[in-house]
Design a protein around this motif. Sequence first.
Motif, PDB file in Angstrom:
ATOM      1  N   PHE A 210       0.844  -1.190   0.000  1.00  0.00           N
ATOM      2  CA  PHE A 210       0.000   0.000   0.000  1.00  0.00           C
ATOM      3  C   PHE A 210       0.882   1.245   0.000  1.00  0.00           C
ATOM      4  CE2 PHE A 210      -3.804  -1.899   2.575  1.00  0.00           C
ATOM      5  CZ  PHE A 210      -4.187  -2.600   1.458  1.00  0.00           C
ATOM      6  N   SER A 211       0.338   2.350  -0.489  1.00  0.00           N
ATOM      7  CA  SER A 211       0.992   3.643  -0.338  1.00  0.00           C
ATOM      8  C   SER A 211      -0.069   4.706  -0.118  1.00  0.00           C
ATOM      9  CB  SER A 211       1.824   3.972  -1.585  1.00  0.00           C
ATOM     10  OG  SER A 211       1.032   4.632  -2.560  1.00  0.00           O
ATOM     11  N   LEU A 212       0.384   5.909   0.155  1.00  0.00           N
ATOM     12  CA  LEU A 212      -0.497   7.074   0.265  1.00  0.00           C
ATOM     13  C   LEU A 212      -0.132   8.106  -0.786  1.00  0.00           C
ATOM     14  CD1 LEU A 212      -0.464   7.369   4.163  1.00  0.00           C
ATOM     15  CD2 LEU A 212      -2.405   6.652   2.760  1.00  0.00           C
ATOM     16  N   LEU A 213       0.576   7.660  -1.826  1.00  0.00           N
ATOM     17  CA  LEU A 213       1.120   8.566  -2.831  1.00  0.00           C
ATOM     18  C   LEU A 213       0.055   9.456  -3.465  1.00  0.00           C
ATOM     19  CD1 LEU A 213       3.710   9.338  -4.397  1.00  0.00           C
ATOM     20  CD2 LEU A 213       3.101   7.589  -6.069  1.00  0.00           C
ATOM     21  N   GLN A 214      -1.096   8.884  -3.778  1.00  0.00           N
ATOM     22  CA  GLN A 214      -2.154   9.632  -4.454  1.00  0.00           C
ATOM     23  C   GLN A 214      -3.330   9.966  -3.535  1.00  0.00           C
ATOM     24  OE1 GLN A 214      -2.984   7.746  -8.485  1.00  0.00           O
ATOM     25  NE2 GLN A 214      -1.720   6.148  -7.577  1.00  0.00           N
ATOM     26  N   ALA A 215      -3.223   9.609  -2.267  1.00  0.00           N
ATOM     27  CA  ALA A 215      -4.344   9.766  -1.340  1.00  0.00           C
ATOM     28  C   ALA A 215      -4.614  11.232  -1.040  1.00  0.00           C
ATOM     29  CB  ALA A 215      -4.054   9.010  -0.046  1.00  0.00           C
ATOM     30  N   PRO A 216      -5.862  11.581  -0.716  1.00  0.00           N
ATOM     31  CA  PRO A 216      -6.203  12.972  -0.414  1.00  0.00           C
ATOM     32  C   PRO A 216      -5.460  13.473   0.821  1.00  0.00           C
ATOM     33  CG  PRO A 216      -8.029  11.505   0.127  1.00  0.00           C
ATOM     34  CD  PRO A 216      -7.043  10.695  -0.636  1.00  0.00           C
ATOM     35  N   THR A 217      -5.118  14.762   0.807  1.00  0.00           N
ATOM     36  CA  THR A 217      -4.366  15.362   1.914  1.00  0.00           C
ATOM     37  C   THR A 217      -5.224  16.312   2.749  1.00  0.00           C
ATOM     38  OG1 THR A 217      -3.591  17.106   0.428  1.00  0.00           O
ATOM     39  CG2 THR A 217      -2.161  15.178   0.699  1.00  0.00           C
ATOM     40  N   ASP A 218      -6.542  16.240   2.600  1.00  0.00           N
ATOM     41  CA  ASP A 218      -7.438  17.099   3.372  1.00  0.00           C
ATOM     42  C   ASP A 218      -7.181  16.932   4.871  1.00  0.00           C
ATOM     43  OD1 ASP A 218      -8.439  16.023   0.892  1.00  0.00           O
ATOM     44  OD2 ASP A 218     -10.246  17.210   1.200  1.00  0.00           O
ATOM     45  N   ALA A 219      -7.351  18.031   5.603  1.00  0.00           N
ATOM     46  CA  ALA A 219      -7.123  18.004   7.045  1.00  0.00           C
ATOM     47  C   ALA A 219      -8.002  16.974   7.746  1.00  0.00           C
ATOM     48  CB  ALA A 219      -7.377  19.391   7.631  1.00  0.00           C
ATOM     49  N   LYS A 220      -9.212  16.767   7.230  1.00  0.00           N
ATOM     50  CA  LYS A 220     -10.137  15.838   7.896  1.00  0.00           C
ATOM     51  C   LYS A 220      -9.664  14.391   7.836  1.00  0.00           C
ATOM     52  CE  LYS A 220     -13.118  15.460   3.786  1.00  0.00           C
ATOM     53  NZ  LYS A 220     -14.487  15.682   3.270  1.00  0.00           N
ATOM     54  N   PHE A 221      -8.679  14.105   6.969  1.00  0.00           N
ATOM     55  CA  PHE A 221      -8.163  12.741   6.852  1.00  0.00           C
ATOM     56  C   PHE A 221      -6.794  12.574   7.510  1.00  0.00           C
ATOM     57  CE2 PHE A 221     -10.604  13.025   2.672  1.00  0.00           C
ATOM     58  CZ  PHE A 221     -11.739  12.434   3.207  1.00  0.00           C
ATOM     59  N   GLN A 222      -6.301  13.586   8.214  1.00  0.00           N
ATOM     60  CA  GLN A 222      -4.937  13.549   8.742  1.00  0.00           C
ATOM     61  C   GLN A 222      -4.713  12.400   9.723  1.00  0.00           C
ATOM     62  OE1 GLN A 222      -4.371  17.496  10.376  1.00  0.00           O
ATOM     63  NE2 GLN A 222      -3.151  18.131   8.610  1.00  0.00           N
ATOM     64  N   VAL A 223      -5.691  12.125  10.565  1.00  0.00           N
ATOM     65  CA  VAL A 223      -5.512  11.072  11.564  1.00  0.00           C
ATOM     66  C   VAL A 223      -5.418   9.704  10.894  1.00  0.00           C
ATOM     67  CG1 VAL A 223      -6.573   9.890  13.525  1.00  0.00           C
ATOM     68  CG2 VAL A 223      -6.600  12.385  13.403  1.00  0.00           C
ATOM     69  N   HIS A 224      -6.319   9.427   9.966  1.00  0.00           N
ATOM     70  CA  HIS A 224      -6.260   8.145   9.256  1.00  0.00           C
ATOM     71  C   HIS A 224      -4.967   8.038   8.458  1.00  0.00           C
ATOM     72  CE1 HIS A 224      -8.558   4.980   6.654  1.00  0.00           C
ATOM     73  NE2 HIS A 224      -7.541   4.471   7.313  1.00  0.00           N
ATOM     74  N   ARG A 225      -4.547   9.122   7.823  1.00  0.00           N
ATOM     75  CA  ARG A 225      -3.302   9.111   7.057  1.00  0.00           C
ATOM     76  C   ARG A 225      -2.119   8.747   7.960  1.00  0.00           C
ATOM     77  NH1 ARG A 225      -0.310  11.262   2.701  1.00  0.00           N
ATOM     78  NH2 ARG A 225      -2.150  11.765   1.495  1.00  0.00           N
TER      79      ARG A 225
END
Length: 320
Positions: A147-162
Motif C-alpha cells: 500500500f501507499s499514500l502517494l495519491q491519497a487525499p491530503t485534506d485536514a479531515k483525513f490527517q488522523v487516518h493518514r
Amino acid sequence: MTSPAPKASASKAKITDNAARKAARPAVSVLIPFLRDDPSELLQLLDEEAASVDGAVEIVVLDDGTADADLTARLVAQVKAMALPARLITLPANEGRAIGRNRLASAARGGSLLFLDSDMRPDHRRFLRDWADLVSREDPAVAFGGFSLLQAPTDAKFQVHRAMAAKSECVPYTERAKQPEKYVYTSNLLVRRDVFEAEAFDPGFTGWGWEDVEWAMRVSRRFRVVHLDNPATHMGLDTVQALAGKYEQSAPNFARMAARHPEIVAAYPSYKAAKLLKTLPALPRLRALMRRVAGMERLPVAARAFSLRLYRAALYADAV
C-alpha cells in the motif's frame, strides 16, 4: 476447504460480460468488490494496460448490493467497452465482504487471483504487467504488492487516518518480508487458485474488519507468503468519526478471530491493550472520552491517532 457455494440470491445476480472475455485465457484474474463506491476510475486505469498484458489479465467486478441504477448503467457501458476481458456481477442485496470475495473467485478463470479494492489506484503504469510477470516467472502461492499514500487525499479531515495508515500499513516490501504473514491485506493481494480453494475467506465474518487477517493466519501456516514492490494507493481515507464507526463494527470480528487463533492474537498490541483496559471499572466513560479526544482538531495529529487506537482497544475489551 473449498470456496462456499453462492447464496440463494445468486440466481438474481445480473452478469455483464464484454466481447473480449469470451475468447480470453487469462493467467491472472483481478477481483474488485465494491459497495456504494464507483470503481470506474480504477477500471479505466487498469484498462490502459490492456495492450501490455496481451490477454494475460481479466477483470471481474462485484457490486455487492449498491442498488444504484444509474451507476450500474454506467458500469455496464464501461465494462462492455473495455479492452481487457471483463465481467460485472451486480447483486440485488449485500452479501458481505467474505462471501463477496468467495463469489468473485468462483467467477474468475485465472490461475492466480488478484484482490484489489475499488478505492485503490495503481502507483505506476506497469502495475498489471508486473503482476502478470511475477505469475509467469514464479507462480507464487501468496504475494502482497503493498500500500501507499502517494495519491491519497491530503485534506485536514483525513490527517488522523493518514498518520495511522502510514505507520501500520504503508510498509516497504523489505520490511514486510521480515514478517511476511503479518502484512497481508486483501487488497493488492495475489493468491494462487489452489491456495484460495484450500483456504477460502470465512463467511462468518460480517461487516468490516479482520477477515483478511484471520485468513492470513491460516494461510501462512501452509504456504509461503512473498512481498514485492508493486504498490497501489489506498484512496479511501476516512474521517475520525467514520473510522471510529468501522472499529465499532469490527469488534465482533475481532472476537471471532481471537477465539479461532488465541495463541497468535495474544501477541497483538491491540489485544494486550484490550486486556488491560478491560480491568478498568470506568471503561464505558473512558471509551467515550477517547473517541471525543480523537475528534478534537486542535490537538496534535499524533495524539489524536493514539487516542483513536486506544478507543479501538477499548471496544475490543468487551470481546476478550
